[in-house]
Motif scaffolding. Structure first.
Motif: not given
Length: 230
Positions: A46-61
């Motif tokens: 679950g943690l790996l899944d969250a880390v992988v998708h992090l760039p989608l939810v973080l502001p790109p900057v």
């Protein structure tokens, strides 16, 4: 023929190169991670899944700033790369890295869904016939998931081609070096007489995106038919 200044065509060529390098670089680890998430059963999944998708939810900057902290000359990774002549901050290779990271979750998601759609019974049948895990992957799983892999690569290319926030934060907008097409569009917006160039670049951006989708839609059923032996 769209009438554009030379720097606009230069930005287009750079964007295509950055997008292609970003996609090809991100694809192998994306396939591996997608397979782990689709078939793996391990602690921390679950943690790996969250880390992988992090760039989608973080502001790109935020992603761009994190890359800048890591890969700048004073950063922990950049300080090791710079003496070797491999520094990537404020270079086109850095733009490819930023675009690849932003595209990575989309590639993983598409491939993961494709792998999950493969019937595990087919893999089990190959195993009972003595096939190793590696052989099962190459001869059963990967071919059946190929349309999803193609879709993921197309999505990744389109995302990398349109990436702006993380790229401009990490590598700025240096003409001829890091000024990709989205950065060039933004630059044309800042000048009073930039409307002509701006419209041309927008048309090109839309055209490339539509072409990528059309190519994917054209190839996917043919790949699936070839796998099915039709």
């Amino acid at each position: 023929m769209i009438d554009l200044p030379p720097e606009a065509w230069e930005a287009l060529a750079l964007s295509l190169r950055v997008s292609l390098v970003a996609t090809l670089t991100a694809l192998p680890p994306a396939i591996w991670v997608a397979h782990l998430l689709a078939r793996g059963r391990f602690r921390g999944r679950g943690l790996l899944d969250a880390v992988v998708h992090l760039p989608l939810v973080l502001p790109p900057v935020v992603t761009g700033y994190a890359l800048l902290l890591l890969f700048s000359r004073a950063g922990p990774i950049g300080s090791l790369l710079e003496p070797l002549g491999l520094g990537i901050a404020f270079r086109w290779t850095g733009a490819a890295l930023a675009a690849g990271i932003m595209a990575f979750p989309l590639i993983v998601r598409a491939i993961r869904l494709a792998i999950e759609a493969v019937d595990p019974a087919l893999e089990e049948a190959a195993a009972t016939l003595g096939a190793s895990r590696w052989r099962i992957w190459w001869t059963v799983t990967l071919p059946l998931a190929a349309p999803g892999l193609l879709a993921g690569a197309t999505l990744g290319f389109a995302k990398a081609f349109g990436e702006f926030g993380a790229t401009i934060t990490f590598v700025a907008s240096i003409p001829g070096e890091t000024r990709t097409l989205p950065a060039a569009i933004y630059a044309f917006l800042q000048v009073p007489d930039g409307d002509a160039g701006l419209r041309g670049l927008v048309l090109i951006a839309v055209g490339v995106a539509v072409a990528a989708v059309l190519v994917s839609n054209w190839l996917a059923p043919r790949v699936a038919a070839r796998i099915a032996g039709r």
